[in-house]
Design a protein around this motif. Sequence first.
Motif, PDB file in Angstrom:
ATOM      1  N   UNK A 118       0.830  -1.207   0.000  1.00 36.93           N
ATOM      2  CA  UNK A 118       0.000   0.000   0.000  1.00 36.93           C
ATOM      3  C   UNK A 118       0.864   1.257   0.000  1.00 36.93           C
ATOM      4  N   UNK A 119       1.940   1.225   0.778  1.00 43.50           N
ATOM      5  CA  UNK A 119       2.812   2.392   0.863  1.00 43.50           C
ATOM      6  C   UNK A 119       3.442   2.758  -0.462  1.00 43.50           C
ATOM      7  N   UNK A 120       3.906   1.762  -1.210  1.00 43.55           N
ATOM      8  CA  UNK A 120       4.594   2.051  -2.469  1.00 43.55           C
ATOM      9  C   UNK A 120       3.612   2.385  -3.591  1.00 43.55           C
ATOM     10  N   UNK A 121       2.348   1.972  -3.452  1.00 43.01           N
ATOM     11  CA  UNK A 121       1.349   2.210  -4.501  1.00 43.01           C
ATOM     12  C   UNK A 121       0.651   3.561  -4.340  1.00 43.01           C
ATOM     13  N   UNK A 122       0.389   3.983  -3.114  1.00 44.44           N
ATOM     14  CA  UNK A 122      -0.386   5.200  -2.873  1.00 44.44           C
ATOM     15  C   UNK A 122       0.167   6.445  -3.565  1.00 44.44           C
ATOM     16  N   UNK A 123       1.481   6.706  -3.519  1.00 47.41           N
ATOM     17  CA  UNK A 123       1.984   7.920  -4.188  1.00 47.41           C
ATOM     18  C   UNK A 123       1.660   7.946  -5.677  1.00 47.41           C
ATOM     19  N   UNK A 124       1.840   6.807  -6.344  1.00 45.73           N
ATOM     20  CA  UNK A 124       1.532   6.748  -7.777  1.00 45.73           C
ATOM     21  C   UNK A 124       0.050   6.994  -8.019  1.00 45.73           C
ATOM     22  N   UNK A 125      -0.786   6.409  -7.174  1.00 40.80           N
ATOM     23  CA  UNK A 125      -2.231   6.588  -7.319  1.00 40.80           C
ATOM     24  C   UNK A 125      -2.611   8.060  -7.193  1.00 40.80           C
ATOM     25  N   UNK A 126      -2.022   8.733  -6.212  1.00 42.84           N
ATOM     26  CA  UNK A 126      -2.334  10.147  -5.984  1.00 42.84           C
ATOM     27  C   UNK A 126      -1.826  11.013  -7.131  1.00 42.84           C
ATOM     28  N   UNK A 127      -0.538  10.822  -7.487  1.00 44.31           N
ATOM     29  CA  UNK A 127       0.077  11.666  -8.515  1.00 44.31           C
ATOM     30  C   UNK A 127      -0.571  11.441  -9.876  1.00 44.31           C
ATOM     31  N   UNK A 128      -0.799  10.174 -10.231  1.00 49.17           N
ATOM     32  CA  UNK A 128      -1.393   9.877 -11.538  1.00 49.17           C
ATOM     33  C   UNK A 128      -2.807  10.435 -11.630  1.00 49.17           C
ATOM     34  N   UNK A 129      -3.547  10.371 -10.537  1.00 47.90           N
ATOM     35  CA  UNK A 129      -4.905  10.924 -10.541  1.00 47.90           C
ATOM     36  C   UNK A 129      -4.878  12.425 -10.802  1.00 47.90           C
ATOM     37  N   UNK A 130      -3.909  13.116 -10.185  1.00 52.07           N
ATOM     38  CA  UNK A 130      -3.793  14.565 -10.387  1.00 52.07           C
ATOM     39  C   UNK A 130      -3.352  14.880 -11.814  1.00 52.07           C
ATOM     40  N   UNK A 131      -2.333  14.145 -12.290  1.00 52.19           N
ATOM     41  CA  UNK A 131      -1.824  14.395 -13.644  1.00 52.19           C
ATOM     42  C   UNK A 131      -2.891  14.102 -14.691  1.00 52.19           C
ATOM     43  N   UNK A 132      -3.628  13.002 -14.497  1.00 52.82           N
ATOM     44  CA  UNK A 132      -4.653  12.628 -15.475  1.00 52.82           C
ATOM     45  C   UNK A 132      -5.716  13.706 -15.618  1.00 52.82           C
ATOM     46  N   UNK A 133      -5.951  14.428 -14.536  1.00 54.83           N
ATOM     47  CA  UNK A 133      -6.977  15.468 -14.572  1.00 54.83           C
ATOM     48  C   UNK A 133      -6.536  16.686 -15.382  1.00 54.83           C
ATOM     49  N   UNK A 134      -5.206  16.891 -15.489  1.00 59.91           N
ATOM     50  CA  UNK A 134      -4.712  18.101 -16.153  1.00 59.91           C
ATOM     51  C   UNK A 134      -3.849  17.831 -17.385  1.00 59.91           C
ATOM     52  N   UNK A 135      -3.437  16.577 -17.611  1.00 63.39           N
ATOM     53  CA  UNK A 135      -2.464  16.296 -18.663  1.00 63.39           C
ATOM     54  C   UNK A 135      -2.957  16.707 -20.043  1.00 63.39           C
ATOM     55  N   UNK A 136      -4.206  16.420 -20.336  1.00 65.53           N
ATOM     56  CA  UNK A 136      -4.716  16.723 -21.673  1.00 65.53           C
ATOM     57  C   UNK A 136      -4.645  18.209 -21.996  1.00 65.53           C
ATOM     58  N   UNK A 137      -4.658  19.039 -20.965  1.00 60.43           N
ATOM     59  CA  UNK A 137      -4.645  20.484 -21.196  1.00 60.43           C
ATOM     60  C   UNK A 137      -3.243  21.081 -21.160  1.00 60.43           C
ATOM     61  N   UNK A 138      -2.235  20.302 -20.713  1.00 58.62           N
ATOM     62  CA  UNK A 138      -0.882  20.868 -20.601  1.00 58.62           C
ATOM     63  C   UNK A 138       0.167  20.098 -21.403  1.00 58.62           C
ATOM     64  N   UNK A 139      -0.189  18.912 -21.937  1.00 57.54           N
ATOM     65  CA  UNK A 139       0.830  18.096 -22.589  1.00 57.54           C
ATOM     66  C   UNK A 139       1.375  18.729 -23.866  1.00 57.54           C
ATOM     67  N   UNK A 140       0.634  19.651 -24.474  1.00 52.79           N
ATOM     68  CA  UNK A 140       1.090  20.302 -25.704  1.00 52.79           C
ATOM     69  C   UNK A 140       2.016  21.483 -25.424  1.00 52.79           C
ATOM     70  N   UNK A 141       2.148  21.887 -24.164  1.00 51.13           N
ATOM     71  CA  UNK A 141       2.992  23.031 -23.808  1.00 51.13           C
ATOM     72  C   UNK A 141       4.463  22.639 -23.963  1.00 51.13           C
ATOM     73  N   UNK A 142       5.270  23.416 -24.690  1.00 54.06           N
ATOM     74  CA  UNK A 142       6.683  23.061 -24.927  1.00 54.06           C
ATOM     75  C   UNK A 142       7.470  22.829 -23.643  1.00 54.06           C
ATOM     76  N   UNK A 143       7.229  23.644 -22.623  1.00 52.99           N
ATOM     77  CA  UNK A 143       7.962  23.486 -21.362  1.00 52.99           C
ATOM     78  C   UNK A 143       7.695  22.118 -20.732  1.00 52.99           C
ATOM     79  N   UNK A 144       6.454  21.675 -20.814  1.00 51.91           N
ATOM     80  CA  UNK A 144       6.101  20.370 -20.258  1.00 51.91           C
ATOM     81  C   UNK A 144       6.782  19.255 -21.047  1.00 51.91           C
TER      82      UNK A 144
END
Length: 214
Positions: free
Chosen positions: A104-130
Amino acid sequence: MQLSKSQSNKNSPLIHYNFSGYLKELLKMFFVFFKIGFVTFGGGMAMLPILERELAQKRDWTTFEDLMDYYAIAQITPGIIAVNVATFLGYKRLGVFGGIITTLGVVFPSLIVISIIAAFLSSIEHIPEVQHALIGMNIAVAAMLTKILWTFIKTTIKTWKNIFGIVLALLAFVAVAIFKIDSSILILIGALSGLSLHGIQILSKKRKERGQEK
């Protein structure tokens, strides 16, 4: 809480604590593996140097040789390598609940981070800096994997006199790079080869002993 010498043995499959001490150790392992999961990028293999530093060097919970064994087993068992290794380590130190907590300890960070990224990735992945940031992360991961490869070579093939290890490593590399053979098959072949070599060494030793007796 003080542990006896036998209790503090890192090779013991389960350290015996009183109930409150056991809960404290479970929480400690959870947060350690949460930290490991949070700072690990590049998959299970990239986690190896972090596991070595956090578990073998800082806390003496395991050894690098044991980590190598866990990685070999994790390669041929179902599931993600990082999760399998965490489960093995937790189970060895604190039993079934230890395995569950470290997983659980090693999985939780990925679950949290991926959930946050998935919510915003489609809107920022085209940005050159990203895009450039992702390229830089890939380069860093490549460097980490190169370091891991060198560590594997130094640990597994002890010296260049170990002809068997060198030949087996070269054959495995050719099998993966050229013939695209599945890595789990190669690991099983490597295990059988190691057992065969060990058997040959035992037979050779017995023959020498019999010859000396005569």
